[in-house]
Write a protein that holds these residues in place. Structure first.
Motif, PDB file in Angstrom:
ATOM      1  N   ALA A  91       0.848  -1.191   0.000  1.00 38.09           N
ATOM      2  CA  ALA A  91       0.000   0.000   0.000  1.00 38.09           C
ATOM      3  C   ALA A  91       0.882   1.239   0.000  1.00 38.09           C
ATOM      4  N   LEU A  92       0.511   2.227  -0.792  1.00 38.23           N
ATOM      5  CA  LEU A  92       1.273   3.466  -0.861  1.00 38.23           C
ATOM      6  C   LEU A  92       0.930   4.374   0.303  1.00 38.23           C
ATOM      7  N   THR A  93       1.852   5.267   0.612  1.00 37.62           N
ATOM      8  CA  THR A  93       1.630   6.243   1.675  1.00 37.62           C
ATOM      9  C   THR A  93       0.853   7.427   1.122  1.00 37.62           C
ATOM     10  N   GLU A  94       0.443   8.302   2.023  1.00 35.81           N
ATOM     11  CA  GLU A  94      -0.277   9.500   1.604  1.00 35.81           C
ATOM     12  C   GLU A  94       0.573  10.340   0.659  1.00 35.81           C
ATOM     13  N   VAL A  95       1.868  10.485   0.989  1.00 31.69           N
ATOM     14  CA  VAL A  95       2.754  11.290   0.150  1.00 31.69           C
ATOM     15  C   VAL A  95       2.883  10.667  -1.231  1.00 31.69           C
ATOM     16  N   GLU A  96       3.021   9.361  -1.298  1.00 31.27           N
ATOM     17  CA  GLU A  96       3.154   8.692  -2.592  1.00 31.27           C
ATOM     18  C   GLU A  96       1.873   8.829  -3.415  1.00 31.27           C
ATOM     19  N   LEU A  97       0.735   8.723  -2.761  1.00 31.57           N
ATOM     20  CA  LEU A  97      -0.529   8.896  -3.473  1.00 31.57           C
ATOM     21  C   LEU A  97      -0.703  10.333  -3.954  1.00 31.57           C
ATOM     22  N   PHE A  98      -0.245  11.275  -3.134  1.00 29.72           N
ATOM     23  CA  PHE A  98      -0.280  12.676  -3.568  1.00 29.72           C
ATOM     24  C   PHE A  98       0.584  12.874  -4.808  1.00 29.72           C
ATOM     25  N   ASP A 152     -14.268  12.854   4.038  1.00 32.47           N
ATOM     26  CA  ASP A 152     -14.870  12.089   5.135  1.00 32.47           C
ATOM     27  C   ASP A 152     -15.797  10.997   4.622  1.00 32.47           C
ATOM     28  N   ALA A 153     -16.502  11.300   3.557  1.00 31.90           N
ATOM     29  CA  ALA A 153     -17.531  10.376   3.078  1.00 31.90           C
ATOM     30  C   ALA A 153     -16.960   9.140   2.389  1.00 31.90           C
ATOM     31  N   ARG A 154     -15.630   9.059   2.290  1.00 30.27           N
ATOM     32  CA  ARG A 154     -15.062   7.900   1.585  1.00 30.27           C
ATOM     33  C   ARG A 154     -15.489   6.587   2.256  1.00 30.27           C
ATOM     34  N   THR A 155     -15.466   6.546   3.608  1.00 30.34           N
ATOM     35  CA  THR A 155     -15.970   5.370   4.342  1.00 30.34           C
ATOM     36  C   THR A 155     -16.644   5.847   5.621  1.00 30.34           C
ATOM     37  N   SER A 156     -17.554   5.039   6.113  1.00 26.83           N
ATOM     38  CA  SER A 156     -18.253   5.401   7.355  1.00 26.83           C
ATOM     39  C   SER A 156     -17.298   5.419   8.538  1.00 26.83           C
ATOM     40  N   ALA A 157     -16.310   4.519   8.526  1.00 26.31           N
ATOM     41  CA  ALA A 157     -15.346   4.488   9.633  1.00 26.31           C
ATOM     42  C   ALA A 157     -14.542   5.779   9.686  1.00 26.31           C
ATOM     43  N   LEU A 158     -14.135   6.274   8.524  1.00 26.61           N
ATOM     44  CA  LEU A 158     -13.374   7.525   8.485  1.00 26.61           C
ATOM     45  C   LEU A 158     -14.253   8.690   8.927  1.00 26.61           C
ATOM     46  N   GLU A 194      -6.500   7.069  11.510  1.00 27.22           N
ATOM     47  CA  GLU A 194      -5.326   6.539  10.817  1.00 27.22           C
ATOM     48  C   GLU A 194      -5.587   5.134  10.288  1.00 27.22           C
ATOM     49  N   ASP A 195      -6.270   4.323  11.088  1.00 26.09           N
ATOM     50  CA  ASP A 195      -6.579   2.963  10.630  1.00 26.09           C
ATOM     51  C   ASP A 195      -7.523   2.999   9.428  1.00 26.09           C
ATOM     52  N   ALA A 196      -8.505   3.916   9.494  1.00 27.41           N
ATOM     53  CA  ALA A 196      -9.446   4.034   8.371  1.00 27.41           C
ATOM     54  C   ALA A 196      -8.729   4.501   7.115  1.00 27.41           C
ATOM     55  N   LEU A 197      -7.818   5.468   7.269  1.00 29.13           N
ATOM     56  CA  LEU A 197      -7.047   5.948   6.114  1.00 29.13           C
ATOM     57  C   LEU A 197      -6.144   4.854   5.560  1.00 29.13           C
ATOM     58  N   ALA A 198      -5.523   4.088   6.473  1.00 28.96           N
ATOM     59  CA  ALA A 198      -4.649   3.007   6.007  1.00 28.96           C
ATOM     60  C   ALA A 198      -5.440   2.002   5.172  1.00 28.96           C
ATOM     61  N   GLU A 199      -6.652   1.718   5.595  1.00 27.43           N
ATOM     62  CA  GLU A 199      -7.492   0.797   4.840  1.00 27.43           C
ATOM     63  C   GLU A 199      -7.866   1.390   3.477  1.00 27.43           C
TER      64      GLU A 199
END
Length: 486
Positions: A91-98, A152-158, A194-199
């Motif tokens: 899985a890529l990091t936030e910076v890599e996805l940016f 925020d709306a990407r997932t309910s957990a987030l 953080e867990d929700a973002l990691a997922e």
């Protein structure tokens, strides 16, 4: 296969010219760095690369603004080859996805500029593909902002984690709040975020994998385009020409060595263009010391090497065979580093060039003052024997020498025009440095064809005289004496 050492590339000027190329994106830099010399079986590929340079050179003449705008867009691309490779494994990091989001958005702006070029459809290896699929993963809202934020709306957990975090932060700003307990609860909400973002990042990375091929294709197209455009800009700057490739005759008309020309220009002098035709067998180039043989040699070798690396050449017209190998026998840097004499290094290089002939194919052998590291009688005999031997081989050989008799078995003989006549007062006036500069200015470095066997020019004694050598020594030289006490 042609291979030159770093020292050889530097010595003949290949490194100087390659450094003049100015790619603007990392993919162009990488392509030019990895680019070697095209082998005989790659003639079609070489022609396609030269086609690309020619098409972009023409585009610069007809719509320079569009080409330069495209180049500016290329300059915005970041090196993400490693990030794409990582996406295959984890899985890529936030910076890599940016970074990938920015890359896709810049490509989306670049592609229409490339497609607007009249020659785009003719460019070989330059095909950008849509990146909408990757953008749908990276920027599902279609904001097209050069930033990266997961809504925020990407997932309910987030959404739940962020809402809890914001509520706790509001309560922390209130007076009288139980800060220790609230901070602990906020930390727990941050951990859930953080867990929700990691997922989410894992899911995005997995969804991106089918689109990596398109991103890599665009990166490759950008590198191919950037490299060819750098060559086209260099060709326009110096008035270079497209070389014809193939055949078995190396022909250069009004060839120039840009590095040496620049050095001469700084001293108020101009470079004398070189015109030669070299066919199978040996072409001998003679001239006095300081006469420009080495300059002519480097000019020929440089332009031949550039042609075989997919560049336009510093000539008015040129034809270069698809050589299997290029052998340089001048200063042998590697053997010098091993403690061998310059003469020993030359002989080892010559032996290697001879052995390579057994592998078949057409060689280009360039020898500058071969066998100069031993006494004149033996050196001349060695040089003459080398010419006789190579005259019967499948090689185009250029030998620069000041030894008489070396051209007896040559197919062609060129001579540097040499030192012009000056008045006696002009020859003897000024300091030694003044006289040396005057000699340089009086040299005519142009080449003229002469009959094989024509004696080498006799300018050395005159140069000694002009530089103020002791008259007694000059008298000894003129009488042919060999006084060991001198």
């Amino acid at each position: 296969m042609i291979e030159l050492t770093f020292e050889q590339k530097e010595d003949i000027g290949v490194k100087y010219v390659r450094d003049l190329l100015e790619p603007v994106c990392p993919y162009g830099v990488r392509r030019l760095k990895a680019e070697g010399f095209y082998a005989p079986g790659q003639k079609d590929a070489l022609e396609r690369e030269l086609d690309n340079v020619a098409l972009l050179l023409a585009a610069l003449e007809t719509d320079e603004t569009a080409v330069l705008n495209l180049r500016q867009a290329l300059g915005g691309l970041k090196e993400l080859t490693g990030t794409m490779a990582c996406c295959e494994e984890r899985a890529l990091t936030e910076v890599e996805l940016f970074d990938l989001t920015s890359f896709c958005l810049r490509l989306k702006a670049l592609i229409p500029r490339a497609e607007a070029l009249a020659c785009y459809g003719e460019l070989d290896g330059v095909r950008f593909v849509p990146v909408d699929g990757a953008l749908a993963v990276l920027d599902p809202s279609g904001s097209e902002r050069l930033s990266f934020y997961v809504e925020d709306a990407r997932t309910s957990a987030l959404a739940a984690a962020r809402e809890d975090k914001r509520a706790l932060e509001r309560r922390l700003r209130e007076s009288g709040a139980d800060r220790a307990a609230l901070l602990a609860q906020r930390q727990e909400a941050v951990k859930r975020e953080e867990d929700a973002l990691a997922e989410i990042y894992r899911g995005m990375s997995e969804a991106l994998r089918p689109h990596l091929g398109a991103l890599r294709a665009c990166a490759d197209a950008a590198g191919r385009l950037d490299a060819a455009l750098s060559k086209a800009l260099l060709a326009r700057r110096f008035g270079c020409c497209r070389p014809a490739v193939g055949g078995d005759t190396l022909r250069l008309t009004d060839a120039v060595h840009p590095q040496l020309a620049a050095a001469l220009e700084e001293r108020g002098r101009s470079f004398t263009p070189i015109s030669v035709e070299l066919s199978r067998g040996v072409t001998v180039l003679t001239g006095a010391n300081m006469g420009g043989k080495s300059v002519a040699m480097k000019t020929v070798v440089l332009n031949a090497a550039l042609a075989l690396s997919g560049c336009f050449v510093f000539c008015r017209d040129a034809a270069v065979p698809m050589f299997d190998r290029l052998e340089l026998i001048n200063r042998d840097f590697s053997n010098a580093a091993e403690g061998l004499s310059s003469f020993g290094g030359e002989i080892l290089r010559f032996n290697a060039a001879v052995e390579a002939l057994a592998g078949g194919g057409l060689s280009f052998i360039a020898m500058d003052e071969f066998a100069r590291g031993t006494n004149a009688r033996e050196g001349a005999a060695i040089a003459r024997a080398a010419v006789r031997f190579l005259s019967e081989k499948n090689a185009v050989t250029l030998l620069a020498t000041h030894y008489d008799g070396t051209a007896d078995y040559a197919v062609r003989h060129y001579q540097v025009k040499g030192l012009k006549r000056l008045s006696d007062d002009a020859e003897m006036s000024g300091t030694g440095t003044d006289r040396l500069r005057r000699i340089e200015n009086a040299m005519d470095y142009g080449l003229i064809p002469v009959e094989p066997g024509t004696e080498c020019p006799r300018d050395a004694l005159r140069i000694c005289h002009m530089l103020g050598m002791e008259q007694t020594i000059l008298d000894y030289i003129e009488r042919g004496e060999n006084d060991s006490k001198i």
